[in-house]
Design an enzyme around this catalytic site. Sequence first.
Site, PDB file in Angstrom:
ATOM      1  N   HIS A   7       0.826  -1.213   0.000  1.00  0.00           N
ATOM      2  CA  HIS A   7       0.000   0.000   0.000  1.00  0.00           C
ATOM      3  C   HIS A   7       0.859   1.261   0.000  1.00  0.00           C
ATOM      4  O   HIS A   7       2.019   1.240   0.411  1.00  0.00           O
ATOM      5  CB  HIS A   7      -0.931  -0.001   1.205  1.00  0.00           C
ATOM      6  CG  HIS A   7      -2.046  -0.991   1.093  1.00  0.00           C
ATOM      7  ND1 HIS A   7      -3.022  -1.125   2.049  1.00  0.00           N
ATOM      8  CD2 HIS A   7      -2.347  -1.896   0.131  1.00  0.00           C
ATOM      9  CE1 HIS A   7      -3.881  -2.058   1.690  1.00  0.00           C
ATOM     10  NE2 HIS A   7      -3.485  -2.555   0.521  1.00  0.00           N
ATOM     11  N   GLU A  40       0.852   3.944   1.825  1.00  0.00           N
ATOM     12  CA  GLU A  40       1.345   4.414   3.120  1.00  0.00           C
ATOM     13  C   GLU A  40       2.606   3.665   3.537  1.00  0.00           C
ATOM     14  O   GLU A  40       3.595   4.270   3.962  1.00  0.00           O
ATOM     15  CB  GLU A  40       0.272   4.230   4.211  1.00  0.00           C
ATOM     16  CG  GLU A  40      -1.034   4.925   3.920  1.00  0.00           C
ATOM     17  CD  GLU A  40      -2.066   4.050   3.223  1.00  0.00           C
ATOM     18  OE1 GLU A  40      -3.261   4.204   3.537  1.00  0.00           O
ATOM     19  OE2 GLU A  40      -1.691   3.216   2.370  1.00  0.00           O
ATOM     20  N   CYS A  83      -5.840   1.335   5.820  1.00  0.00           N
ATOM     21  CA  CYS A  83      -6.303   0.047   6.336  1.00  0.00           C
ATOM     22  C   CYS A  83      -5.623  -0.237   7.674  1.00  0.00           C
ATOM     23  O   CYS A  83      -4.701   0.477   8.083  1.00  0.00           O
ATOM     24  CB  CYS A  83      -5.987  -1.070   5.333  1.00  0.00           C
ATOM     25  SG  CYS A  83      -4.231  -1.496   5.238  1.00  0.00           S
ATOM     26  N   CYS A 104      -1.744  -0.723   7.435  1.00  0.00           N
ATOM     27  CA  CYS A 104      -1.030   0.544   7.271  1.00  0.00           C
ATOM     28  C   CYS A 104      -1.113   1.378   8.541  1.00  0.00           C
ATOM     29  O   CYS A 104      -0.155   2.075   8.898  1.00  0.00           O
ATOM     30  CB  CYS A 104      -1.572   1.313   6.072  1.00  0.00           C
ATOM     31  SG  CYS A 104      -1.114   0.538   4.498  1.00  0.00           S
TER      32      CYS A 104
END
Length: 159
Positions: free
Chosen positions: A75, A77, A101, A104
């Site tokens: 992801h 992040e 999420c 993250c």
Amino acid sequence: MKRKDYISWDEYFMGVALLAARRSKDPNTQVGACIVSEDNIILSTGYNGFPTGCSDDEYPWAREGEENKYPYVVHAELNAILNSSGKSLRGARIYVALFPCNECAKAIIQSGIREVVYLSDKYAGTPSMVASRRMFQSAGVKVRQLETELKKLTLSFEP
């Protein structure tokens, strides 16, 4: 007299996150992130994609089925945190297109980032996002949705 139509710091850094998202090769969801110091210096950026060395031509981009992208995609992040090359992220802010999420959220908290500024919360109410909010609250990480009247930022390569 100076210009009065310049963008805010929040708009600027979210714009950088959205520009980073344009690097994602994901055919469905492109997410970018921008990590910024307390004194408004960009520390790192990232976008969603496969790990370095894992060819985006050889791994699946499908969202469903036995062979899908989810076990492989990093992801935005987490990529931004990993791309920071060991710089301290303590007290930093992260600007991200989608609310983070739970995985993250863990990385954000552990890295010392103290504020999350997000654009969209389209998965609000899902177990992952509920867990994220709970962890952010427990850890004292400030979370806020970007408030802006801008509908778009336009970049041009013309002089």
